[in-house]
Scaffold this motif. Structure first.
Motif, short mmCIF file in Angstrom:
data_model
loop_
_atom_site.label_atom_id
_atom_site.label_comp_id
_atom_site.label_asym_id
_atom_site.label_seq_id
_atom_site.Cartn_x
_atom_site.Cartn_y
_atom_site.Cartn_z
N ALA A 119 0.87 -1.43 -0.02
CA ALA A 119 0.19 0.00 0.02
C ALA A 119 0.81 1.40 0.06
N ALA A 120 1.76 1.20 0.73
CA ALA A 120 2.88 2.30 0.87
C ALA A 120 3.53 2.51 -0.61
N ALA A 121 3.69 1.56 -1.26
CA ALA A 121 4.56 1.56 -2.59
C ALA A 121 3.58 2.28 -3.68
N VAL A 122 2.23 2.08 -3.43
CA VAL A 122 1.17 2.48 -4.45
C VAL A 122 1.41 3.73 -5.01
N GLU A 123 1.88 4.78 -3.97
CA GLU A 123 1.85 6.17 -4.32
C GLU A 123 2.76 6.53 -5.36
N PHE A 124 4.02 5.40 -5.46
CA PHE A 124 5.18 5.77 -6.25
C PHE A 124 4.86 4.97 -7.64
N VAL A 125 3.59 4.53 -7.81
CA VAL A 125 3.07 4.05 -9.16
C VAL A 125 2.35 5.23 -9.90
N LEU A 126 1.72 6.16 -9.08
CA LEU A 126 1.06 7.29 -9.74
C LEU A 126 1.71 8.27 -10.68
N ASP A 127 1.22 8.88 -11.81
CA ASP A 127 1.76 9.57 -12.50
C ASP A 127 1.76 11.02 -11.93
N LEU A 128 2.58 11.80 -12.48
CA LEU A 128 2.37 13.32 -11.86
C LEU A 128 1.46 14.20 -12.39
N VAL A 129 1.54 15.42 -12.05
CA VAL A 129 0.37 16.22 -12.45
C VAL A 129 1.57 17.50 -12.97
N SER A 130 1.63 17.86 -14.19
CA SER A 130 0.65 17.22 -15.17
C SER A 130 1.54 15.91 -15.74
N PRO A 131 0.75 14.88 -16.42
CA PRO A 131 1.46 13.79 -16.81
C PRO A 131 2.63 13.72 -17.46
N GLU A 132 3.35 12.62 -17.01
CA GLU A 132 4.78 12.48 -17.78
C GLU A 132 4.56 10.94 -18.62
N ILE A 133 3.62 10.09 -18.25
CA ILE A 133 3.41 9.03 -19.05
C ILE A 133 2.63 9.11 -20.38
N THR A 134 3.35 9.55 -21.46
CA THR A 134 2.64 9.63 -22.73
C THR A 134 2.84 8.47 -23.47
N ASP A 135 2.23 8.58 -24.71
CA ASP A 135 2.34 7.38 -25.68
C ASP A 135 3.79 7.34 -26.12
N ALA A 136 4.55 8.41 -26.06
CA ALA A 136 6.05 8.08 -26.38
C ALA A 136 6.70 7.39 -25.30
N VAL A 137 6.45 7.83 -23.81
CA VAL A 137 7.14 6.84 -23.03
C VAL A 137 6.63 5.58 -23.08
N VAL A 138 5.32 5.18 -23.21
CA VAL A 138 5.03 3.81 -23.19
C VAL A 138 5.75 3.16 -24.55
N ASP A 139 5.94 3.65 -25.44
CA ASP A 139 6.51 3.13 -26.66
C ASP A 139 7.81 2.89 -26.41
N TYR A 140 8.46 3.79 -25.61
CA TYR A 140 10.15 3.43 -25.54
C TYR A 140 10.30 2.47 -24.41
N ALA A 141 9.31 2.34 -23.48
CA ALA A 141 9.71 1.44 -22.44
C ALA A 141 9.22 -0.04 -22.86
N ALA A 142 8.43 -0.20 -23.77
CA ALA A 142 8.05 -1.57 -24.17
C ALA A 142 9.23 -2.55 -24.52
N ALA A 143 10.47 -2.29 -25.18
CA ALA A 143 11.20 -3.08 -25.49
C ALA A 143 12.12 -3.74 -24.35
N SER A 144 11.86 -3.02 -23.18
CA SER A 144 12.49 -3.45 -22.09
C SER A 144 11.60 -4.72 -21.23
#
Length: 298
Positions: A119-144
């Motif tokens: 439960a304590a770790a869940v806070e560190f899953v949340l995106d920021l305001v304004s969001p940083e997890i864009t489609d480009a980030v998702v695409d870049y992460a995918a290879a790993s």
């Protein structure tokens, strides 16, 4: 095995006109936790503050607050500390990191409870305001993130890809630069690469935190240490199901070891800046200079 360092961090603000009042807050003292001990610490402000205090934030970081109400055109904040850092025990720090990355998500199906470390770790899953997890980030992460890949292998691969794909370029970004801009420019500094890695991990439901501190630099063979040329550093850490945090440094393509002295951690740089503040002045111009020295103590 451990290493001990004496750290001096000097921040100098110079203004084009007098400042009548200055309020500051920052994170300058190394943390205490398993594997690191802060043996001595002090923060001196010139001109002398009328009010200065120390506290602890929600993440357990020690902060300093000060108020200077003496007229001044220069403000100098000097932080001194002595810290001892243990070499990591490989078996201990990899607890939980050899499980598939999908299992390392705090909100993995069937594992989440409303209390405890997950439960304590869940806070560190949340995106920021304004969001940083864009489609480009998702695409870049995918290879790993191959299905079933051990979390450690994911982290090592992502660290290496950022190190390889991006150019370290001092002064190319600011503390407000967005991860999307770093992705597009393919350049940045340590805080940018840490924030990119964090966004990639969070895009897959993993808990990741931003870490600020210092990295001891060693001179080339036969050369003497240069004083005051080190800098603050930033890296990242990912949570494992054993309630450990595996720290890694995309700027230098490695897992964190005893050369790293941790000052503070949070969800983002904005949680743990070395210094920030408010001044009352009619000055139209100001400059800031920072000198950092991380000296090994034998």
């Amino acid at each position: 095995m451990s290493r001990r360092y004496r750290i001096r961090h000097i921040t100098t603000y110079t203004y084009s006109d007098r400042v009548t009042s200055s309020y500051g807050r920052g994170f300058l003292a190394p943390r205490e936790f398993d594997g690191q001990r802060c043996l001595d610490k002090s923060v001196d402000v010139e001109p002398a503050p009328t009010d200065q205090s120390f506290g602890v934030d929600v993440y357990g970081n020690e902060d300093v607050y000060f108020h200077v109400n003496t007229d001044h055109e220069k403000l100098v904040v000097t932080a001194d500390s002595v810290v001892e850092v243990d070499a990591p025990n490989e078996a201990d720090r990899l607890l939980g990191a050899n499980t598939p990355w999908e299992v390392a998500r705090p909100q993995a199906p069937g594992d989440y409870t409303a209390n405890g470390s997950r439960a304590a770790a869940v806070e560190f899953v949340l995106d920021l305001v304004s969001p940083e997890i864009t489609d480009a980030v998702v695409d870049y992460a995918a290879a790993s993130f191959a299905p079933g890949r051990p979390l450690r292998d994911v982290v090592v691969d992502l660290t290496h890809r950022i190190f390889t794909d991006f150019t370290y370029q001092s002064g190319s970004t600011t503390v407000s630069t967005k991860v999307a801009d770093v992705l597009e420019a393919r350049s940045g500094v340590c805080q940018d690469f840490a924030r990119l890695a964090i966004a990639c991990l969070r895009s897959k439901g993993l808990a990741a935190r931003y870490v600020s501190g210092y990295l001891a630099t060693e001179p080339p063979p036969g050369k003497e240490r240069m004083i005051g040329v080190d800098a603050t550093h930033a890296w990242a850490a990912v949570w494992t199901p054993e309630d450990k945090w595996l720290a890694f440094d995309p700027t230098n393509d490695q897992l964190v070891d005893e050369r790293y002295a941790t000052v503070a951690w949070g969800r983002d740089y904005a949680d743990v800046p070395p210094l920030r503040g408010v001044i009352y002045t009619e000055a139209e111009e100001s400059t800031i200079s920072v000198s950092v020295d991380v000296a090994p103590i034998s």
